[in-house]
Design a protein around this motif. Structure first.
Motif, mmCIF file in Angstrom:
data_model
loop_
_atom_site.group_PDB
_atom_site.id
_atom_site.type_symbol
_atom_site.label_atom_id
_atom_site.label_comp_id
_atom_site.label_asym_id
_atom_site.label_seq_id
_atom_site.Cartn_x
_atom_site.Cartn_y
_atom_site.Cartn_z
ATOM 1 N N LEU A 110 0.831 -1.205 0.000
ATOM 2 C CA LEU A 110 0.000 0.000 0.000
ATOM 3 C C LEU A 110 0.868 1.259 0.000
ATOM 4 C CD1 LEU A 110 -3.009 0.485 -0.018
ATOM 5 C CD2 LEU A 110 -2.989 0.531 2.482
ATOM 6 N N GLY A 111 1.918 1.235 0.818
ATOM 7 C CA GLY A 111 2.828 2.381 0.903
ATOM 8 C C GLY A 111 3.543 2.635 -0.415
ATOM 9 N N LEU A 112 4.026 1.562 -1.029
ATOM 10 C CA LEU A 112 4.727 1.709 -2.316
ATOM 11 C C LEU A 112 3.772 2.191 -3.401
ATOM 12 C CD1 LEU A 112 7.098 -1.402 -2.341
ATOM 13 C CD2 LEU A 112 7.750 1.008 -2.137
ATOM 14 N N ALA A 113 2.554 1.653 -3.387
ATOM 15 C CA ALA A 113 1.556 2.064 -4.387
ATOM 16 C C ALA A 113 1.234 3.548 -4.232
ATOM 17 C CB ALA A 113 0.287 1.225 -4.241
ATOM 18 N N ALA A 114 1.081 3.997 -2.981
ATOM 19 C CA ALA A 114 0.780 5.410 -2.736
ATOM 20 C C ALA A 114 1.927 6.296 -3.209
ATOM 21 C CB ALA A 114 0.500 5.643 -1.250
ATOM 22 N N ALA A 115 3.163 5.894 -2.883
ATOM 23 C CA ALA A 115 4.329 6.696 -3.269
ATOM 24 C C ALA A 115 4.439 6.780 -4.789
ATOM 25 C CB ALA A 115 5.598 6.099 -2.670
ATOM 26 N N ALA A 116 4.262 5.627 -5.464
ATOM 27 C CA ALA A 116 4.364 5.603 -6.929
ATOM 28 C C ALA A 116 3.262 6.457 -7.552
ATOM 29 C CB ALA A 116 4.274 4.164 -7.423
ATOM 30 N N ALA A 117 2.036 6.321 -7.041
ATOM 31 C CA ALA A 117 0.917 7.080 -7.601
ATOM 32 C C ALA A 117 1.118 8.580 -7.404
ATOM 33 C CB ALA A 117 -0.398 6.629 -6.965
ATOM 34 N N LEU A 118 1.664 8.959 -6.246
ATOM 35 C CA LEU A 118 1.914 10.381 -5.995
ATOM 36 C C LEU A 118 2.968 10.934 -6.948
ATOM 37 C CD1 LEU A 118 1.829 10.684 -2.106
ATOM 38 C CD2 LEU A 118 0.450 11.993 -3.724
ATOM 39 N N LEU A 119 4.021 10.142 -7.170
ATOM 40 C CA LEU A 119 5.072 10.580 -8.093
ATOM 41 C C LEU A 119 4.512 10.783 -9.497
ATOM 42 C CD1 LEU A 119 8.245 8.514 -7.089
ATOM 43 C CD2 LEU A 119 7.975 11.006 -7.097
ATOM 44 N N VAL A 120 3.768 9.769 -9.970
ATOM 45 C CA VAL A 120 3.190 9.858 -11.319
ATOM 46 C C VAL A 120 2.183 11.011 -11.385
ATOM 47 C CG1 VAL A 120 1.746 8.665 -13.011
ATOM 48 C CG2 VAL A 120 3.542 7.405 -11.806
ATOM 49 N N GLY A 121 1.313 11.083 -10.382
ATOM 50 C CA GLY A 121 0.260 12.105 -10.374
ATOM 51 C C GLY A 121 0.821 13.512 -10.348
ATOM 52 N N LEU A 122 1.760 13.753 -9.452
ATOM 53 C CA LEU A 122 2.296 15.108 -9.319
ATOM 54 C C LEU A 122 3.144 15.482 -10.542
ATOM 55 C CD1 LEU A 122 3.043 15.225 -5.500
ATOM 56 C CD2 LEU A 122 1.201 16.358 -6.752
ATOM 57 N N TYR A 123 3.887 14.502 -11.076
ATOM 58 C CA TYR A 123 4.660 14.778 -12.286
ATOM 59 C C TYR A 123 3.722 15.146 -13.437
ATOM 60 C CZ TYR A 123 7.629 14.107 -16.368
ATOM 61 O OH TYR A 123 8.292 14.299 -17.548
ATOM 62 N N THR A 124 2.653 14.349 -13.594
ATOM 63 C CA THR A 124 1.701 14.615 -14.678
ATOM 64 C C THR A 124 1.034 15.982 -14.494
ATOM 65 O OG1 THR A 124 1.260 12.249 -14.637
ATOM 66 C CG2 THR A 124 -0.197 13.585 -15.985
ATOM 67 N N GLY A 125 0.632 16.258 -13.267
ATOM 68 C CA GLY A 125 -0.091 17.505 -13.020
ATOM 69 C C GLY A 125 0.801 18.731 -13.039
ATOM 70 N N LEU A 126 1.948 18.637 -12.379
ATOM 71 C CA LEU A 126 2.784 19.825 -12.202
ATOM 72 C C LEU A 126 3.737 20.073 -13.368
ATOM 73 C CD1 LEU A 126 3.640 19.565 -8.381
ATOM 74 C CD2 LEU A 126 1.689 20.651 -9.513
#
Lengths: 224, 152
Positions: A12-28
């Motif tokens: 769960l922790g790894l999934a959250a970290a990966a999703a945040l990286l992808v999400g913030l990179y895509t958005g920002l």
């Protein structure tokens, strides 16, 4: 903690970290900036996910509180308590990001319109919830009182959601509910909503484990 | 019904009634964040000198801006009535003709709204710049607003 539990936590922790990286990179970085607001619109990728996760967290508090009052099982209370702490965290983040967004666009960090005021009230209600828990010495009684606050406090959420329709506000109406976001900007927004939801799930699991250990410790101390 | 349940039901009803009153009764008055130019006109002399917020659209062609003195003048309209606004200071980036704005201040005796703060109200729409629509062009438009009366 059981082995299986800790492995699930890791995933769960790894999934959250990966999703945040992808999400913030895509958005920002990847997504184009808004035609009117420019780069500052990217704060949306933080502001909207944090508020939705705060709503989710307080919904879980509501469910946990109802469950506790009906069954008086400790597990429901641990769930509600853990989720309330996270809800406060995400509400505070929402307000902070909103203020930073408000200054360059509206021209003010803060204004007392209905949307902002009712959101500030939400933060105060659940800070009160946490203070109440800390203040009542008898833990079962504290849990019972907190459950009542956890149920009543939830009523503020539909009010916040509807505030921009019921009253004249400076805050614009809900973009998500009105489908007013171009797909190119909407996709990164959903990525970030998913990422923050995963982060919430991870933190909730951690905080609940801590809650269970706390309860166990109290029990053993009482037995001595 | 068990007494405990009755207690909860009663408590719940009291809370629901209180919330309902707050939303649709008492708070309705105080939660009017801004009045429209039409409402301001209806208040007439009564509005003079009171702290108010007025919201509306910035009338196209009404903005006058002097960057040397920071004097800003424009008209705020709701399609029915419009009110002349004066302000000293730099408006927010999103302030522009044809867009929404909320002004804080007071009405003077001559019917001019003296604003202490200008707030830009933006729409809920978000989209990337369209083909041929350069965001710099929008910025340029804003610059032209800033340079309406070039410093001599």
């Amino acid at each position: 903690m059981a082995r299986g539990g800790s492995r699930l936590m890791l995933v769960l922790g790894l999934a959250a970290a990966a999703a945040l990286l992808v999400g913030l990179y895509t958005g920002l970085v990847r997504a184009p900036a808004d035609a009117v607001q420019g780069e500052v619109q990217r704060i949306m990728y933080l502001h909207v996910p944090t508020v939705l996760v705060a709503y989710l967290a307080f919904t879980v508090v509501f469910v946990g509180s109802v469950g506790y009052l009906l069954t008086r099982r400790e597990g429901w209370d641990i769930l509600a308590h853990a989720s309330a702490e996270l809800g406060v965290l995400f509400t505070a983040l929402t307000i902070a990001a909103g203020a930073i967004w408000g200054k360059p666009t509206w021209g003010a960090w803060w204004t007392w319109d209905a949307r902002i005021t009712t959101t500030a009230i939400l933060l105060l209600i659940y800070l009160g919830y946490l203070m109440l828990r800390a203040a009542v010495e008898d833990q079962t009684r504290g849990a019972r009182y907190a459950a009542v606050v956890g149920i009543l406090g939830f009523l503020d959420i539909p009010i916040i959601h509807k505030s921009v329709e019921w009253w004249r506000t400076l805050h614009q109406p809900s973009s998500l509910a009105r489908g007013a976001i171009d797909p190119v900007l909407l996709f990164p927004l959903w990525l970030n909503i998913t990422a923050f939801a995963l982060l919430y799930a991870f933190l909730l699991a951690q905080r609940m484990e801590l809650g269970r250990l706390e309860a166990e410790l109290t029990r053993r101390r009482l037995e001595e | 019904m068990k007494p405990r349940h009755r207690k909860f039901l009663l408590g719940g009803l009291v809370v629901a009634a209180a919330l309902g009153y707050l939303i649709f009764g008492g708070l309705q008055e105080t939660l009017v964040y801004f009045v429209t130019p039409t409402e301001l006109r209806e208040q007439g002399e009564h509005a003079v000198g009171r702290a108010l917020r007025v919201g509306g659209m910035v009338e196209t062609g009404s903005v006058l801006w002097d960057p040397r003195t920071l004097d800003l003048a424009f008209r705020l309209s709701d399609g029915v009535a419009s009110v002349p606004v004066r302000h000293r200071g730099v408006p927010p980036d999103l302030f522009a003709e044809g867009r929404g704005a909320v002004v804080e201040g007071t009405v003077t005796a001559d019917g001019v709204f003296q604003a202490s703060q200008i707030l830009a109200k933006h729409s809920e729409e978000y989209r990337p710049p369209r083909e041929g629509e350069d965001r710099d062009a929008l910025r340029e438009r804003f610059k032209s607003l800033l340079k309406e009366k070039p410093a001599s």
